[in-house]
Write a protein that holds these residues in place. Structure first.
Motif, PDB file in Angstrom:
ATOM      1  N   GLU A   1      25.535  42.798  38.796  1.00 47.16           N
ATOM      2  CA  GLU A   1      26.095  42.069  39.937  1.00 47.16           C
ATOM      3  C   GLU A   1      25.299  40.812  40.262  1.00 47.16           C
ATOM      4  O   GLU A   1      25.863  39.775  40.618  1.00 47.16           O
TER       5      GLU A   1
ATOM      6  N   HIS B   1      36.283  34.727  42.441  1.00 43.54           N
ATOM      7  CA  HIS B   1      35.780  35.562  41.338  1.00 43.54           C
ATOM      8  C   HIS B   1      36.033  37.044  41.547  1.00 43.54           C
ATOM      9  O   HIS B   1      36.286  37.764  40.585  1.00 43.54           O
ATOM     10  N   ASP B   2      35.961  37.535  42.780  1.00 41.65           N
ATOM     11  CA  ASP B   2      36.228  38.963  43.000  1.00 41.65           C
ATOM     12  C   ASP B   2      37.634  39.322  42.542  1.00 41.65           C
ATOM     13  O   ASP B   2      37.855  40.380  41.921  1.00 41.65           O
TER      14      ASP B   2
ATOM     15  N   GLN C   1      37.862  39.008  38.553  1.00 37.37           N
ATOM     16  CA  GLN C   1      37.035  40.000  37.877  1.00 37.37           C
ATOM     17  C   GLN C   1      37.632  41.391  38.007  1.00 37.37           C
ATOM     18  O   GLN C   1      37.658  42.164  37.037  1.00 37.37           O
ATOM     19  N   GLU C   2      38.125  41.724  39.184  1.00 38.76           N
ATOM     20  CA  GLU C   2      38.709  43.050  39.394  1.00 38.76           C
ATOM     21  C   GLU C   2      39.962  43.240  38.538  1.00 38.76           C
ATOM     22  O   GLU C   2      40.155  44.285  37.912  1.00 38.76           O
TER      23      GLU C   2
END
Length: 398
Positions: free
Chosen positions: A138, A160-161, A164-165
């Motif tokens: 992380e 990005h969250d 990325q998820e």
């Protein structure tokens, strides 16, 4: 009667860096074996280095995922009704690849090295100023390539969250077809929206260059958005896993880590990257192909319409090419590995990945010389359920 083995195969407990032991057994028995996939199909598994390179360079071998007999990894999903150009054959594959190839040349990626160095240094500054222990995935391994690919593409890192998820879901083998389809659709819609922004207000980034191709009639907007999805996923998932898994491998091999930490010779750094790519091989589901004609190879005949899986993790441990292949030796000349594939479909972004890994590995261990694991190996969660191998978390301290 040819024995059929189930695929994929599980890694041995306590050996997280090594390919599944059955692959070694099959390699010793011969270059090709029959395996059974989730859908009952029985493609050929190619385990040896020479045969893999020969087949990956053979024009009678197709990467077209839509062909009958192609050994797909899971029920097929699509994003916006399109497939990635890496799952096409020439000339269409070559036409689309040329649209972005200039952005991933060695010269172009080397020009980005100072910017990547600043990203790495800034993240290490934050790491050293923060609490201990910390999850290196992380705090460092994931942000490095995510920041780089966002800057290159013109994607807001603030998102990005989200990407990325959804990327994790698309490449997670345990996800349902519906989950993968939904995640793929969300990523496609996101990139399509960004493409609309670039068409209206271009900037100095790769998505804007694709938008220029759309305006010129060389690409459809759908093709451009799908290329953006591929580059976004590939640009951060693979490198992030290599940074974290490579760090874990070096921490488990302190002599090799000491060699790298105490030597600033860029040739040794480059050698270490190639050896870690060979040794770890995070693309552990194999490269998939289908035969267009009968092919005699390795004492067998692969018939037209039969699928093939190139088990690149075990090919990179082929003792005929790499002496003592199960040993990690960063001084080894490992440049011939097939971690990036071979032939016309070899990884487009490999110069960028190499440069990012060189900067990350050479900087992290020098600036944090006492870096060590903050958990037992048995407590570290590995990505056995993903198409890209790595660790979900890597607790470290110093």
């Amino acid at each position: 009667m040819t024995e059929i083995h189930e695929f994929p195969m599980a890694r041995a407990a306590g050996c997280p860096f090594d390919p599944p032991p059955p692959l070694r057994t099959l390699q010793e028995e011969g270059p090709l074996a029959k395996v059974r996939l989730w859908d009952g199909s029985t493609p050929w598994l190619v385990t040896t280095y020479a045969e893999q390179r020969a087949l990956l360079a053979d024009p009678r071998v197709s990467a077209d995922v839509t062909r009958a007999g192609y050994p797909i990894q899971a029920p097929r999903i699509g994003a916006g009704g399109t497939i990635s150009f890496i799952m096409m054959d020439d000339p269409e594959h070559a036409r689309l690849r040329r649209m972005v190839q200039a952005q991933f040349t060695v010269r172009r990626t080397e020009s980005l090295r100072p910017a990547v160095q600043k990203i790495v240094d800034d993240l290490i500054d934050d790491l050293l100023a923060g609490p201990k222990p910390v999850d290196l995935v992380e705090a460092f391994a994931l942000p490095v390539p995510s920041l780089v690919i966002c800057a290159l593409l013109g994607v807001p890192y603030a998102d990005h969250d989200f990407f990325q998820e959804n990327s994790k879901t698309v490449i997670r083998r345990s996800a349902t077809p519906e989950e993968r389809a939904a995640a793929g659709a969300r990523l496609f819609e996101y990139l399509d929206s960004l493409m609309g922004d670039k068409l209206a207000d271009p900037a100095d980034d790769l998505l804007s260059k694709l938008a220029e191709r759309v305006k010129a009639g060389e690409l459809t907007r759908q093709e451009a958005a799908q290329m953006g999805v591929l580059l976004l996923i590939a640009g951060h998932e693979t490198t992030a896993n290599m940074i974290a898994l490579g760090t874990l491998a070096l921490l488990r091999h302190p002599g090799q880590l000491a060699l790298l930490r105490h030597n600033d010779d860029p040739r040794l750094v480059a050698s270490a990257v190639e050896e870690l790519l060979r040794y770890l091989n995070i693309t552990h589901s194999g490269r998939r192909r289908v035969a267009l004609a009968d092919i005699e190879i390795g004492g067998q005949v692969i018939r037209a319409g039969e699928g093939m899986i190139m088990a690149n993790d075990i090919a990179n441990r082929d003792p005929a090419i790499f002496p003592d292949p199960d040993e990690l030796d960063i001084r080894r000349d490992a440049r011939r590995h097939v971690a990036f594939g071979f032939g016309v479909h070899q990884c487009l972004g490999q110069p960028l990945a190499r440069m990012e890994l060189q900067v990350a590995y050479s900087t992290l261990y020098r600036r944090v010389p006492s870096l060590r694991l903050a958990a037992e190996l048995e407590q570290i969660p590995f990505k056995h359920d993903g198409q890209v191998y790595g660790v979900y978390e890597l607790p470290v301290t110093w």
